[in-house]
Design an enzyme around this catalytic site. Structure first.
Site, short mmCIF file in Angstrom:
data_model
loop_
_atom_site.label_atom_id
_atom_site.label_comp_id
_atom_site.label_asym_id
_atom_site.label_seq_id
_atom_site.Cartn_x
_atom_site.Cartn_y
_atom_site.Cartn_z
N THR A 2 -7.77 6.57 -5.97
CA THR A 2 -6.68 5.89 -6.67
C THR A 2 -5.78 5.09 -5.73
O THR A 2 -5.09 4.18 -6.18
CB THR A 2 -5.82 6.89 -7.45
N CYS A 33 0.85 -1.19 0.00
CA CYS A 33 0.00 0.00 0.00
C CYS A 33 0.89 1.24 0.00
O CYS A 33 1.75 1.40 0.88
CB CYS A 33 -0.91 0.00 1.22
N ASN A 42 -12.85 10.44 -1.37
CA ASN A 42 -13.34 9.71 -2.54
C ASN A 42 -13.43 8.24 -2.17
O ASN A 42 -12.48 7.67 -1.65
CB ASN A 42 -12.38 9.89 -3.72
N HIS A 68 -8.43 7.98 2.90
CA HIS A 68 -7.72 9.25 3.10
C HIS A 68 -8.66 10.41 2.81
O HIS A 68 -9.66 10.26 2.14
CB HIS A 68 -6.47 9.33 2.23
#
Length: 112
Positions: A94, A3, A86, A99
């Protein structure tokens, strides 16, 4: 874990850190969408808002408790700022580590 944000938190990938405590890490976005654009992440890996549960929701509270401190340190607490999350690829997520984007330093901007 492969990640990007976990690697940034662990210091494996450099970042322009603006804030850190034992639960939250914040750094300047590498492709800013506003004069001030900071990415705020929990140190606990949660893939997206869809993965928030009763067991891990405190990570989101930790972020929202840090936001006023970050905004004040960046000089935008009084003028105002936007917080954006998002969730999922169609929303523009993405990196699949939850976050929040703190955006400020300008007036207005596109609202959805």
């Amino acid at each position: 874990m492969d990640c990007l944000f976990c690697k940034i938190i662990n210091g494996e990938i450099p970042s322009d850190k603006v804030y850190e405590n034992d639960k939250v890490y914040a750094f300047r976005d590498i492709a800013p969408q506003a004069p001030i654009h900071v990415v705020i992440v929990p140190k606990t890996h949660i893939a997206s808002a869809n993965d928030i549960t009763a067991d891990n929701s405190s990570a989101v509270a930790d972020i929202y408790e840090a936001i006023p401190e970050i905004a004040k340190s960046l000089g935008i607490s009084e003028s105002g700022y936007r917080i954006v999350n998002n969730c999922g690829k169609d929303a523009g997520q993405t990196v699949f580590h939850i976050h929040f984007h703190l955006l400020g330093g300008e007036t207005g901007g596109k609202m959805y």
